[in-house]
Design a protein around this motif. Sequence first.
Motif, short mmCIF file in Angstrom:
data_model
loop_
_atom_site.label_atom_id
_atom_site.label_comp_id
_atom_site.label_asym_id
_atom_site.label_seq_id
_atom_site.Cartn_x
_atom_site.Cartn_y
_atom_site.Cartn_z
N ALA A 1 64.65 27.77 -6.23
CA ALA A 1 63.40 28.37 -6.69
C ALA A 1 63.09 27.97 -8.12
O ALA A 1 61.95 27.69 -8.48
CB ALA A 1 63.48 29.89 -6.56
N ALA A 2 64.12 27.92 -8.96
CA ALA A 2 63.92 27.52 -10.36
C ALA A 2 63.46 26.07 -10.45
O ALA A 2 62.58 25.73 -11.25
CB ALA A 2 65.21 27.73 -11.15
N ILE A 3 64.03 25.20 -9.61
CA ILE A 3 63.60 23.80 -9.60
C ILE A 3 62.18 23.69 -9.12
O ILE A 3 61.36 22.93 -9.69
CB ILE A 3 64.55 22.98 -8.69
CG1 ILE A 3 65.95 22.90 -9.29
CG2 ILE A 3 64.00 21.57 -8.46
CD1 ILE A 3 66.04 22.11 -10.57
N ALA A 4 61.83 24.44 -8.05
CA ALA A 4 60.46 24.40 -7.52
C ALA A 4 59.46 24.85 -8.57
O ALA A 4 58.37 24.26 -8.71
CB ALA A 4 60.37 25.24 -6.28
N THR A 5 59.79 25.89 -9.32
CA THR A 5 58.90 26.38 -10.36
C THR A 5 58.72 25.34 -11.46
O THR A 5 57.61 25.14 -11.96
CB THR A 5 59.47 27.68 -10.97
OG1 THR A 5 59.57 28.67 -9.94
CG2 THR A 5 58.58 28.20 -12.09
N ARG A 6 59.80 24.68 -11.84
CA ARG A 6 59.73 23.67 -12.88
C ARG A 6 58.75 22.53 -12.51
O ARG A 6 58.04 22.01 -13.36
CB ARG A 6 61.13 23.11 -13.14
CG ARG A 6 61.19 21.95 -14.13
CD ARG A 6 60.73 22.38 -15.54
NE ARG A 6 61.53 23.45 -16.06
CZ ARG A 6 62.66 23.30 -16.72
NH1 ARG A 6 63.13 22.08 -16.93
NH2 ARG A 6 63.33 24.34 -17.19
N TYR A 7 58.71 22.17 -11.24
CA TYR A 7 57.89 21.04 -10.82
C TYR A 7 56.58 21.46 -10.15
O TYR A 7 55.89 20.65 -9.56
CB TYR A 7 58.70 20.14 -9.86
CG TYR A 7 59.77 19.38 -10.59
CD1 TYR A 7 59.47 18.23 -11.29
CD2 TYR A 7 61.10 19.82 -10.59
CE1 TYR A 7 60.46 17.53 -11.99
CE2 TYR A 7 62.09 19.14 -11.27
CZ TYR A 7 61.76 17.99 -11.97
OH TYR A 7 62.73 17.30 -12.65
#
Length: 325
Positions: free
Chosen positions: A315-321
């Motif tokens: 989820a953190a990676i998805a938010t970053r991108y």
Amino acid sequence: MRADRLVSLVLLLRQRGRLSADTLARELEVSTRTVLRDIEALSAAGVPVYAERGRHGGFELLPGFRTELTGLNHDEALALLTAGLGRGEQVFGLGSALASAMRKVVDALPDSHRATASDAVQRFLVDPETDLLSRRLAIDEVPATTMIEVRRAVLAGHKLRIHYAAADRTPKWRTVDPIGLVTVRDKGYLLATMSGADRTYRLSRILAAQELDEPAQRPDRVDLDQIWQERSTQFRTGGDDQVTVLVRVDPVRREELVGTALAVLAEETDEDGWLRLEVTFQDSRHAEWAMWQLSTDAEALSPQSLRTSLRDRAAAIATRYDDAS
């Protein structure tokens, strides 16, 4: 071929003392009958080899016998030069000594061997610094002064005082009985005991070391390969921080999963063809890292804490991108 074997037989007896015919046959990779014929040939040539009868008998050279048998054939010189291409000597701090030894080996070769051996060794490359994807291989760095003290204590059989920084712990001094040094994939380890208990120390985590005058409590002769296998088994099957994970994985990624796990406890095939494995990892961080490498080709079914950490990380990676952010 027989001349080389006779030389090897004499060197074995010189270096290891009394040996049985069966032992010599295993070392030389020939039959016992061939060893007996070779012994007779050496005796006929004036080499003082004699047989000792009895349960602990064998063949032995007369005490003090020496002869110059230092000539290297082409393949022997090539084997030495190729061994020098590896990086084990860097882990143990012997790089400059090995380079000097290799120069002496080359200089001592006959002219006919020197040129061909030097050319042949250029055709071999052992453990380059990067792989095919240009990823640099991490090599443990150990201060030269520290490595010298560790190496001296191991070879002299003396106790060793080390300032060791275990993972996630405050460094502290401890006194150990060193057994030997092992290098695995460019990582060096000190095998030792402390108060009689087995201990394995990563060389790169030894911040300082001091060889002591007191003799180490250890056997005179050891089988490092056997000791390493035993400690590897203990490492895979013990430890309070180990975590067991139930995983579904695409069969094409099975070997990658198994290669990162400590052990495989169970395995079966699901109806859709995917594999269901029960594996153990060193700790929760190790488990999360291993599962992350497999991306969508694997799914951790349990424990729930691992599923939660993987979900939060994704989820953190998805938010970053996310373009909207």
